[in-house]
Scaffold this motif. Structure first.
Motif, PDB file in Angstrom:
ATOM      1  N   CYS A 100     102.981  58.926  -1.787  1.00 47.01           N
ATOM      2  CA  CYS A 100     102.917  57.679  -1.118  1.00 47.01           C
ATOM      3  C   CYS A 100     101.415  57.262  -1.277  1.00 47.01           C
ATOM      4  CB  CYS A 100     103.167  57.739   0.146  1.00 47.01           C
ATOM      5  SG  CYS A 100     102.310  58.980   1.068  1.00 47.01           S
ATOM      6  N   GLN A 101     100.278  58.285  -1.671  1.00 51.55           N
ATOM      7  CA  GLN A 101      98.875  58.007  -1.593  1.00 51.55           C
ATOM      8  C   GLN A 101      98.358  56.587  -2.079  1.00 51.55           C
ATOM      9  OE1 GLN A 101     100.323  60.701  -2.985  1.00 51.55           O
ATOM     10  NE2 GLN A 101      99.440  62.615  -2.319  1.00 51.55           N
ATOM     11  N   THR A 102      98.960  56.257  -2.989  1.00 49.41           N
ATOM     12  CA  THR A 102      98.566  54.921  -3.740  1.00 49.41           C
ATOM     13  C   THR A 102      99.215  53.614  -2.845  1.00 49.41           C
ATOM     14  OG1 THR A 102     100.150  54.643  -5.315  1.00 49.41           O
ATOM     15  CG2 THR A 102      98.341  55.866  -5.927  1.00 49.41           C
ATOM     16  N   TYR A 103     100.124  53.891  -1.897  1.00 50.16           N
ATOM     17  CA  TYR A 103     100.570  52.818  -1.261  1.00 50.16           C
ATOM     18  C   TYR A 103     100.274  53.077   0.346  1.00 50.16           C
ATOM     19  CZ  TYR A 103     103.561  51.850  -5.495  1.00 50.16           C
ATOM     20  OH  TYR A 103     104.023  51.771  -6.524  1.00 50.16           O
ATOM     21  N   SER A 104      99.872  54.145   0.680  1.00 53.40           N
ATOM     22  CA  SER A 104      99.601  54.458   1.966  1.00 53.40           C
ATOM     23  C   SER A 104      98.622  53.824   2.564  1.00 53.40           C
ATOM     24  CB  SER A 104      99.474  56.118   2.308  1.00 53.40           C
ATOM     25  OG  SER A 104      99.017  56.287   3.598  1.00 53.40           O
ATOM     26  N   VAL A 105      98.653  53.334   4.006  1.00 46.15           N
ATOM     27  CA  VAL A 105      97.386  52.481   4.431  1.00 46.15           C
ATOM     28  C   VAL A 105      96.331  53.512   4.693  1.00 46.15           C
ATOM     29  CG1 VAL A 105      98.513  50.993   5.651  1.00 46.15           C
ATOM     30  CG2 VAL A 105      98.250  53.004   6.778  1.00 46.15           C
ATOM     31  N   ALA A 106      96.395  54.958   4.375  1.00 36.59           N
ATOM     32  CA  ALA A 106      95.320  55.878   4.523  1.00 36.59           C
ATOM     33  C   ALA A 106      94.918  55.999   3.274  1.00 36.59           C
ATOM     34  CB  ALA A 106      95.807  57.171   5.144  1.00 36.59           C
ATOM     35  N   GLY A 107      95.515  55.513   2.120  1.00 37.22           N
ATOM     36  CA  GLY A 107      95.013  55.692   0.710  1.00 37.22           C
ATOM     37  C   GLY A 107      94.115  54.594   0.289  1.00 37.22           C
ATOM     38  N   HIS A 108      93.978  54.663  -1.135  1.00 38.14           N
ATOM     39  CA  HIS A 108      93.017  53.887  -1.757  1.00 38.14           C
ATOM     40  C   HIS A 108      93.554  52.630  -2.065  1.00 38.14           C
ATOM     41  CE1 HIS A 108      89.649  56.510  -2.623  1.00 38.14           C
ATOM     42  NE2 HIS A 108      90.472  57.401  -2.526  1.00 38.14           N
ATOM     43  N   GLY A 109      94.938  52.347  -2.158  1.00 39.64           N
ATOM     44  CA  GLY A 109      95.776  51.017  -2.025  1.00 39.64           C
ATOM     45  C   GLY A 109      95.815  50.667  -3.342  1.00 39.64           C
ATOM     46  N   ALA A 110      95.644  51.351  -4.684  1.00 37.81           N
ATOM     47  CA  ALA A 110      95.808  50.704  -5.807  1.00 37.81           C
ATOM     48  C   ALA A 110      97.371  50.295  -5.754  1.00 37.81           C
ATOM     49  CB  ALA A 110      95.778  51.961  -6.859  1.00 37.81           C
ATOM     50  N   GLY A 111      98.269  51.056  -5.443  1.00 40.64           N
ATOM     51  CA  GLY A 111      99.807  50.644  -5.307  1.00 40.64           C
ATOM     52  C   GLY A 111     100.006  49.475  -4.525  1.00 40.64           C
ATOM     53  N   ARG A 112      99.340  49.237  -3.556  1.00 38.83           N
ATOM     54  CA  ARG A 112      99.489  47.930  -2.881  1.00 38.83           C
ATOM     55  C   ARG A 112      99.042  46.738  -3.782  1.00 38.83           C
ATOM     56  NH1 ARG A 112      97.435  51.106   0.918  1.00 38.83           N
ATOM     57  NH2 ARG A 112      95.731  49.552   1.315  1.00 38.83           N
ATOM     58  N   GLN A 113      97.915  47.008  -4.324  1.00 40.27           N
ATOM     59  CA  GLN A 113      97.309  45.770  -5.441  1.00 40.27           C
ATOM     60  C   GLN A 113      98.289  45.718  -6.565  1.00 40.27           C
ATOM     61  OE1 GLN A 113      93.533  47.151  -6.061  1.00 40.27           O
ATOM     62  NE2 GLN A 113      92.989  47.670  -3.739  1.00 40.27           N
ATOM     63  N   ALA A 114      98.995  46.754  -7.031  1.00 32.89           N
ATOM     64  CA  ALA A 114      99.936  46.710  -8.061  1.00 32.89           C
ATOM     65  C   ALA A 114     101.505  46.349  -7.876  1.00 32.89           C
ATOM     66  CB  ALA A 114      99.922  47.997  -8.889  1.00 32.89           C
ATOM     67  N   LEU A 115     101.685  45.854  -6.436  1.00 33.22           N
ATOM     68  CA  LEU A 115     103.203  45.572  -6.067  1.00 33.22           C
ATOM     69  C   LEU A 115     103.840  44.615  -7.170  1.00 33.22           C
ATOM     70  CD1 LEU A 115     103.011  45.406  -2.375  1.00 33.22           C
ATOM     71  CD2 LEU A 115     104.222  47.163  -4.001  1.00 33.22           C
ATOM     72  N   GLU A 116     103.323  43.606  -7.454  1.00 39.58           N
ATOM     73  CA  GLU A 116     103.869  42.431  -8.396  1.00 39.58           C
ATOM     74  C   GLU A 116     103.989  43.079  -9.864  1.00 39.58           C
ATOM     75  OE1 GLU A 116     105.190  39.773  -7.160  1.00 39.58           O
ATOM     76  OE2 GLU A 116     104.616  40.431  -5.309  1.00 39.58           O
ATOM     77  N   LYS A 117     103.210  43.820 -10.286  1.00 39.70           N
ATOM     78  CA  LYS A 117     103.316  44.273 -11.494  1.00 39.70           C
ATOM     79  C   LYS A 117     104.096  45.338 -11.563  1.00 39.70           C
ATOM     80  CE  LYS A 117      98.466  43.976 -13.441  1.00 39.70           C
ATOM     81  NZ  LYS A 117      97.370  44.955 -13.911  1.00 39.70           N
ATOM     82  N   VAL A 118     104.515  46.215 -10.698  1.00 40.16           N
ATOM     83  CA  VAL A 118     105.619  47.104 -10.583  1.00 40.16           C
ATOM     84  C   VAL A 118     107.075  46.604 -10.188  1.00 40.16           C
ATOM     85  CG1 VAL A 118     106.526  49.212  -9.085  1.00 40.16           C
ATOM     86  CG2 VAL A 118     104.105  48.817  -9.691  1.00 40.16           C
ATOM     87  N   LYS A 119     107.020  45.394  -9.728  1.00 40.42           N
ATOM     88  CA  LYS A 119     108.345  44.645  -9.751  1.00 40.42           C
ATOM     89  C   LYS A 119     108.963  44.217 -11.115  1.00 40.42           C
ATOM     90  CE  LYS A 119     107.674  42.733  -5.127  1.00 40.42           C
ATOM     91  NZ  LYS A 119     107.749  41.631  -4.095  1.00 40.42           N
ATOM     92  N   LYS A 120     107.687  43.713 -11.954  1.00 39.74           N
ATOM     93  CA  LYS A 120     108.140  43.330 -13.125  1.00 39.74           C
ATOM     94  C   LYS A 120     108.489  44.470 -14.174  1.00 39.74           C
ATOM     95  CE  LYS A 120     105.110  39.081 -13.758  1.00 39.74           C
ATOM     96  NZ  LYS A 120     104.924  39.100 -12.174  1.00 39.74           N
ATOM     97  N   TYR A 121     108.071  45.721 -13.980  1.00 41.40           N
ATOM     98  CA  TYR A 121     108.425  46.925 -14.538  1.00 41.40           C
ATOM     99  C   TYR A 121     109.993  47.136 -13.967  1.00 41.40           C
ATOM    100  CZ  TYR A 121     103.555  47.440 -16.000  1.00 41.40           C
ATOM    101  OH  TYR A 121     102.488  47.239 -16.612  1.00 41.40           O
ATOM    102  N   ILE A 122     110.320  47.076 -12.930  1.00 39.56           N
ATOM    103  CA  ILE A 122     111.577  47.360 -12.500  1.00 39.56           C
ATOM    104  C   ILE A 122     112.533  46.387 -13.222  1.00 39.56           C
ATOM    105  CG2 ILE A 122     113.200  46.776 -10.506  1.00 39.56           C
ATOM    106  CD1 ILE A 122     111.037  47.717  -8.832  1.00 39.56           C
ATOM    107  N   GLU A 123     112.295  45.072 -13.423  1.00 36.33           N
ATOM    108  CA  GLU A 123     113.080  43.985 -14.093  1.00 36.33           C
ATOM    109  C   GLU A 123     113.211  44.482 -15.776  1.00 36.33           C
ATOM    110  OE1 GLU A 123     111.302  40.476 -13.221  1.00 36.33           O
ATOM    111  OE2 GLU A 123     111.849  40.358 -11.223  1.00 36.33           O
ATOM    112  N   ARG A 124     112.119  44.922 -16.181  1.00 36.12           N
ATOM    113  CA  ARG A 124     112.098  45.244 -17.728  1.00 36.12           C
ATOM    114  C   ARG A 124     113.108  46.382 -17.597  1.00 36.12           C
ATOM    115  NH1 ARG A 124     106.403  45.192 -20.649  1.00 36.12           N
ATOM    116  NH2 ARG A 124     108.062  46.004 -22.168  1.00 36.12           N
ATOM    117  N   LEU A 125     112.901  47.594 -16.851  1.00 30.05           N
ATOM    118  CA  LEU A 125     114.027  48.721 -17.038  1.00 30.05           C
ATOM    119  C   LEU A 125     115.285  48.268 -16.938  1.00 30.05           C
ATOM    120  CD1 LEU A 125     111.655  51.187 -14.501  1.00 30.05           C
ATOM    121  CD2 LEU A 125     112.386  51.451 -17.204  1.00 30.05           C
ATOM    122  N   MET A 126     115.586  47.418 -15.963  1.00 32.74           N
ATOM    123  CA  MET A 126     117.243  46.886 -15.689  1.00 32.74           C
ATOM    124  C   MET A 126     117.503  46.115 -16.951  1.00 32.74           C
ATOM    125  SD  MET A 126     117.863  48.507 -12.949  1.00 32.74           S
ATOM    126  CE  MET A 126     119.018  47.755 -11.731  1.00 32.74           C
ATOM    127  N   ALA A 127     116.577  45.536 -17.595  1.00 31.64           N
ATOM    128  CA  ALA A 127     116.838  44.797 -18.894  1.00 31.64           C
ATOM    129  C   ALA A 127     117.199  45.685 -19.984  1.00 31.64           C
ATOM    130  CB  ALA A 127     115.840  43.838 -19.058  1.00 31.64           C
TER     131      ALA A 127
END
Length: 452
Positions: A86-113
């Motif tokens: 959870c480090q990249t998503y945690s409020v205690a972390g650097h937040g790289a994951g929170r900044q990449a949420l929309e990109k990760v959603k697109k990867y979810i769709e690509r995997l399902m496709a």
């Protein structure tokens, strides 16, 4: 684990694959239900704890197992579970994951496709923090199961995921594609997502988690586990702190029938640190002396959940900094405001605040980090109960001392997990290969790294 309610699992023989298994929180939950599990864990120290606890383990990189060794996994596994780092998503972390949420959603769709792993991996390699992509591994495992000849292309029946609240939007997107799009082979799931507070399930700490429970179509709609205790609210506690115990238990309710915290007034109060630690059990001598705990950590992003708490309150979120929590004990019986620093929490006590059984065999180094990273077993037991249609778990089972593995059992588990009875081998992940580098050597935003 026993329950006061009759129950029948929706699966005849549940078998859990626990990704990012840590020191064993979800596995302990499964074992109390007599549900076998296999954990995959990168960290050597967490694996040493798992071997000492008698848990089946692969000391391996979750991504590498999926890519290269998936066919070696037991084909009878039918429950997929995991809590990606959870480090990249945690409020205690650097937040790289929170900044990449929309990109990760697109990867979810690509995997399902049905996009190839190679194409997706190339794109994921461009993320600033590679750990951000690990949140996709449960989905990639679900897809890989349908492509596995050894499994006869059989999908997982149940999926259980948990993460910090910031990941809730991704779990919602998981839910959307699992229900509407389905896996590339057409398999669809009924899914429920929510943010739950662990103290409402009897865990003696305040910790919020985003959870997803999915069942393959035809196995019935899942639901989130019902709470067993009221939620903790700082304002409500301040109002109650001067009350006697009977008055606190029977506090007045609001016009809509709830307490100020929004909880069902018919539920008992949350469990306190005193409940978890006061009585001696196993090698734990008991903490009968009232105490205060000071922490600037473990708030789950809620400022009202940090600061100083008494032993009559639940702990703040147990993190890897639990060993830094300062414990104060009274000096003057007549004035509870006169205190002195007392002994800090032992790892055994820290584990008990996470709802691990007393005498759980914490091993290796970085034990505080292991404790903080773990899924609280009692919370995990409630998640598994809801996912599999079982009755509510009995928390007293987890208050009995844990029986560690024998020397022979540890050697066998490590032979299976590492390739040798007493050491790691070439097939184990190397600590120096872990990415990204520790935050202490990463340049802070707006500053340049010092040349070496």
């Amino acid at each position: 684990m026993t329950s006061s309610e009759p129950h029948q699992s929706i699966l005849d023989k549940p078998f859990v694959l626990d990704l990012f298994a840590g020191p064993g929180g979800l596995d302990v939950a499964g074992h109390t239900h007599d549900i076998p599990s296999l954990g995959i864990e990168w960290d050597k120290n967490a694996c040493l704890t798992r071997y000492a606890a008698g848990l089946d383990t692969l000391h391996a990189d979750v991504s590498a197992v999926r890519r290269d060794y998936f066919e070696s996994l037991p084909p009878e596994i039918n429950v997929l579970a995991g809590g990606p780092p959870c480090q990249t998503y945690s409020v205690a972390g650097h937040g790289a994951g929170r900044q990449a949420l929309e990109k990760v959603k697109k990867y979810i769709e690509r995997l399902m496709a049905g996009d190839s792993d190679q194409d997706v991996d190339k794109k994921l390699a461009t993320l600033p923090d590679p750990r951000t992509a690990l949140v996709l591994e449960p989905l990639r495992y679900a897809i890989q199961a349908t492509r596995s000849p050894r499994r006869e292309h059989r999908p997982y029946d149940v999926i259980v995921l948990e993460q910090v609240p910031a990941v809730a939007p991704l779990w919602e997107h998981y839910a959307k594609v699992l229900k509407e799009t389905g896996l590339p082979d057409g398999t669809k799931y009924e899914v429920v997502v929510g943010i739950l507070d662990t103290e409402t399930y009897g865990v003696p700490q305040t910790r919020s988690r985003a959870v997803l429970i999915a069942r393959r179509e035809g196995l019935g709609k899942p639901s989130l586990p019902g709470p067993t205790h009221r939620s903790y609210d700082a304002k409500e506690w301040n109002r109650m702190s001067g009350m006697s115990e009977p008055d606190r238990v029977h506090q007045p309710t609001l016009h809509d029938g709830t307490t100020e915290s929004g909880s069902d007034p018919h539920l008992p109060l949350w469990r306190s640190m005193e409940y978890a630690l006061a009585e001696p059990v196993g090698s734990h001598p008991g903490r009968r002396t009232p105490f205060l705990v000071r922490s600037n950590y473990g708030s789950s992003g809620n400022p009202g959940r940090r600061g100083v708490r008494t032993d009559r309150q639940p702990a703040t979120t147990v993190t890897g900094r639990i060993s830094r929590f300062v414990v104060f004990e009274p000096v003057d019986e007549k004035d509870e405001n006169i205190v002195q620093e007392g002994p800090r929490f032992s790892m055994n006590e820290a584990g008990m605040l996470q709802s691990f059984p007393p005498d759980y065999p914490w091993s290796g180094r970085a034990q505080a980090q292991q404790v903080g990273n773990a899924v609280p077993p009692l919370f995990g037991a409630h998640l598994l109960s809801a996912a599999l249609g079982l009755g509510k778990p009995d928390p007293e089972v987890l208050r009995k001392p844990w029986q560690p593995a024998t020397t022979e059992q540890r050697a066998k588990l490590r032979s299976n997990g590492c390739g040798a009875a007493d050491t790691c081998t070439d097939r184990c992940p190397r600590p120096e290969d872990q990415v990204p580098p520790p935050s202490s050597v990463r340049p802070r935003k707006g500053k340049k790294a010092t040349p070496k």
